[in-house]
Design an enzyme around this catalytic site. Structure first.
Site, PDB file in Angstrom:
ATOM      1  N   LYS A  38      98.984 100.548 -10.509  1.00  0.00           N
ATOM      2  CA  LYS A  38      98.212  99.882  -9.449  1.00  0.00           C
ATOM      3  C   LYS A  38      97.791 100.895  -8.379  1.00  0.00           C
ATOM      4  O   LYS A  38      98.360 101.998  -8.311  1.00  0.00           O
ATOM      5  CB  LYS A  38      99.058  98.768  -8.826  1.00  0.00           C
ATOM      6  CG  LYS A  38     100.324  99.253  -8.150  1.00  0.00           C
ATOM      7  CD  LYS A  38     101.284  98.104  -7.850  1.00  0.00           C
ATOM      8  CE  LYS A  38     102.541  98.622  -7.180  1.00  0.00           C
ATOM      9  NZ  LYS A  38     103.612  97.616  -7.137  1.00  0.00           N
ATOM     10  N   ARG A 136     108.862  87.229  -1.903  1.00  0.00           N
ATOM     11  CA  ARG A 136     107.470  87.649  -1.789  1.00  0.00           C
ATOM     12  C   ARG A 136     106.633  86.743  -2.708  1.00  0.00           C
ATOM     13  O   ARG A 136     105.929  85.878  -2.232  1.00  0.00           O
ATOM     14  CB  ARG A 136     107.363  89.131  -2.160  1.00  0.00           C
ATOM     15  CG  ARG A 136     106.032  89.741  -1.866  1.00  0.00           C
ATOM     16  CD  ARG A 136     106.051  91.245  -2.066  1.00  0.00           C
ATOM     17  NE  ARG A 136     106.165  91.639  -3.465  1.00  0.00           N
ATOM     18  CZ  ARG A 136     106.082  92.902  -3.887  1.00  0.00           C
ATOM     19  NH1 ARG A 136     105.902  93.885  -3.006  1.00  0.00           N
ATOM     20  NH2 ARG A 136     106.189  93.212  -5.161  1.00  0.00           N
ATOM     21  N   TYR A 262      90.950 116.194  20.253  1.00  0.00           N
ATOM     22  CA  TYR A 262      90.589 115.032  21.080  1.00  0.00           C
ATOM     23  C   TYR A 262      91.677 114.702  22.081  1.00  0.00           C
ATOM     24  O   TYR A 262      92.870 114.802  21.780  1.00  0.00           O
ATOM     25  CB  TYR A 262      90.371 113.803  20.182  1.00  0.00           C
ATOM     26  CG  TYR A 262      89.065 113.818  19.427  1.00  0.00           C
ATOM     27  CD1 TYR A 262      87.846 114.048  20.073  1.00  0.00           C
ATOM     28  CD2 TYR A 262      89.044 113.571  18.061  1.00  0.00           C
ATOM     29  CE1 TYR A 262      86.644 114.033  19.375  1.00  0.00           C
ATOM     30  CE2 TYR A 262      87.854 113.547  17.348  1.00  0.00           C
ATOM     31  CZ  TYR A 262      86.650 113.781  18.014  1.00  0.00           C
ATOM     32  OH  TYR A 262      85.480 113.758  17.319  1.00  0.00           O
ATOM     33  N   MET A 311      89.011 112.326  12.421  1.00  0.00           N
ATOM     34  CA  MET A 311      88.590 111.585  11.226  1.00  0.00           C
ATOM     35  C   MET A 311      88.456 112.499  10.015  1.00  0.00           C
ATOM     36  O   MET A 311      88.889 112.173   8.915  1.00  0.00           O
ATOM     37  CB  MET A 311      87.254 110.879  11.476  1.00  0.00           C
ATOM     38  CG  MET A 311      86.865 109.948  10.347  1.00  0.00           C
ATOM     39  SD  MET A 311      85.243 109.190  10.577  1.00  0.00           S
ATOM     40  CE  MET A 311      85.522 108.183  12.015  1.00  0.00           C
TER      41      MET A 311
HETATM   42  C1  LIG Z   1     104.900  98.215  -7.571  1.00  0.00           C
HETATM   43  C2  LIG Z   1     105.845  97.458  -8.430  1.00  0.00           C
HETATM   44  C3  LIG Z   1     106.718  98.130  -9.316  1.00  0.00           C
HETATM   45  C4  LIG Z   1     106.890  99.634  -9.334  1.00  0.00           C
HETATM   46  O1  LIG Z   1     107.885 100.019  -8.403  1.00  0.00           O
HETATM   47  P1  LIG Z   1     108.320 101.582  -8.251  1.00  0.00           P
HETATM   48  O2  LIG Z   1     109.329 101.549  -7.163  1.00  0.00           O
HETATM   49  O3  LIG Z   1     107.075 102.312  -7.850  1.00  0.00           O
HETATM   50  O4  LIG Z   1     108.837 102.013  -9.552  1.00  0.00           O
HETATM   51  C5  LIG Z   1     107.461  97.358 -10.198  1.00  0.00           C
HETATM   52  N1  LIG Z   1     107.385  96.002 -10.174  1.00  0.00           N
HETATM   53  C6  LIG Z   1     106.589  95.331  -9.316  1.00  0.00           C
HETATM   54  C7  LIG Z   1     106.569  93.844  -9.342  1.00  0.00           C
HETATM   55  C8  LIG Z   1     105.811  96.032  -8.409  1.00  0.00           C
HETATM   56  O5  LIG Z   1     105.040  95.359  -7.527  1.00  0.00           O
END
Ligand SMILES: *Cc1c(COP(=O)(O)O)cnc(C)c1O
Length: 365
Positions: A38, A136, A262, A311
């Site tokens: 991701k 979550r 800045y 920036m």
């Molecule tokens: C992002 C994520 C992972 C990966 O976690 P890492 O700590 O990067 O290995 C695994 N499971 C879910 C549900 C995630 O959202």
């Protein structure tokens, strides 16, 4: 390795392979490996990373959103792709690209079942996510009957999973073990109430390291593949795949009591030499890294970021370091870890890495 001539994020695919093999070595031979790619594979490049991992033989990919999965399908990735947080508005696209949704609530389950029925799908692979303490996303343990009652053969549950809240934290062992026990109970009940036996998985990278006994049928690793293990001992075994490099655009010799950047945030206390680098907060070097909080490496020597991050630029203090305009600068990577850089800026490697913006050119070695 050629020296940088502009700001680049250098991605080492050999390091990726090393990390994958290291993590695999912690698992039983039969345990499947899901690679989490991701957020552009944690800021590197989802497509190149997924192609490489595919050749190494990962069993599954995961992305957060549908569009990320589409990008992988479009380059010909055929491996199953779990979408961790699909939005109903994208369900049709998800199906069109044979992506597999994580279904995490009665509402999302009903929505997906509705579309599956409408499209006359048969045994479409879906994953059921349970909440065991992170609070979550996820069904509750007592939703199992609801899930089982609503299922039909438009879909097929290929896995059930949960996510740990603090797998890297040795002080929270008790909490993690409670999560694992709860998942274990859910798994048993689920298998009893359903004819098929879906895959079970709960571990992320730190879970693989700290709770290998809970590896079940599959593990989900992200950060470990990219070279960080949330633990200094493990970090020694892994290799950061991404090195952020830039160059010196201009050197300035400044006198005592001059200001830099800045809002005159830096004041020199003596004769200094400063270097201006072509990388700023629009590239992901956020303002929290300014004002002497962190350093970059110029010919292996530490040069602190002085004044406010702009920036498109930062200024660093290179007094006493022999260097010239055009020379390479390492922001973080193999020689100086993103974990340390992030820590000095009060955050974690995950945020720093995923924040490197798409403006920064990715190069692969
Ligand atoms: C992002 C994520 C992972 C990966 O976690 P890492 O700590 O990067 O290995 C695994 N499971 C879910 C549900 C995630 O959202």
């Amino acid at each position: 390795m050629p020296k940088a001539t502009e700001t680049v994020l250098e991605i080492d695919l050999k390091a990726l392979e090393h990390n994958y093999r290291y993590l695999k070595s912690k698992l039983n031979p039969k345990t499947k490996f899901l690679a989490v790619v991701k957020a552009f594979a944690y800021g590197s490049d989802a497509v190149e990373i997924a192609i490489k991992l595919d050749t190494l033989g990962v069993d599954y990919f995961a992305v957060a959103y549908v569009k990320e999965g589409v990008a992988l399908r479009e380059v010909g990735i055929k491996t199953p792709i779990l979408v961790l947080h699909p939005q109903p508005v994208n369900f049709k696209t998800l199906i069109e690209y044979k992506l597999e949704p994580s279904l995490y609530s009665p509402k999302i389950l009903k929505k997906f079942l509705g579309i599956a029925k409408e499209q006359n799908l048969k045994d479409y692979p879906v994953h059921i996510k349970f909440n065991t303490g992170l609070n979550r996303l996820g069904f509750w343990e007592n939703d199992i009957d609801y899930i089982v009652q609503h299922l039909n053969n438009n879909v097929k549950i290929v896995s059930i999973f949960s996510h740990l809240a603090a797998s890297e934290d040795a002080y929270e062992k008790e909490f993690t073990q409670k999560q694992i026990a709860s998942f274990c109970k859910i798994s048993k009940e689920f298998d009893e109430k359903l004819d098929v036996k879906p895959l079970k998985h709960i571990l992320n990278t730190s879970g693989i390291i700290n709770y290998p006994e809970a590896q079940y049928d599959m593990v989900r690793s992200g950060i470990g593949l990219y070279g960080y293990g949330n633990d200094s001992a493990i970090d020694k075994e892994l290799q950061p795949i991404a090195t952020l490099k830039t160059i010196i655009s201009q050197l300035h010799k400044i006198e005592p009591n001059e200001k830099v950047g800045y809002n005159m945030a830096f004041t020199s206390d003596s004769y200094r030499v400063t270097a201006t680098l072509p990388i700023g907060h629009a590239d992901g070097i956020r303002r929290q890294y300014g004002n002497n909080n962190v350093f970059v490496l110029v010919h292996g020597k530490k040069a602190p970021i002085i004044g406010n991050v702009c920036m498109d630029m930062i200024m660093v203090d290179v007094t006493g370091i022999e260097c010239a305009e055009g020379d390479e600068v390492i922001v973080f990577g193999k020689e100086s870890s993103a974990e340390a850089f992030a820590h000095a800026g009060n955050t974690i490697s995950y945020e720093l890495l995923t924040g490197i913006s798409q403006r920064v050119k990715r190069v692969f070695i």
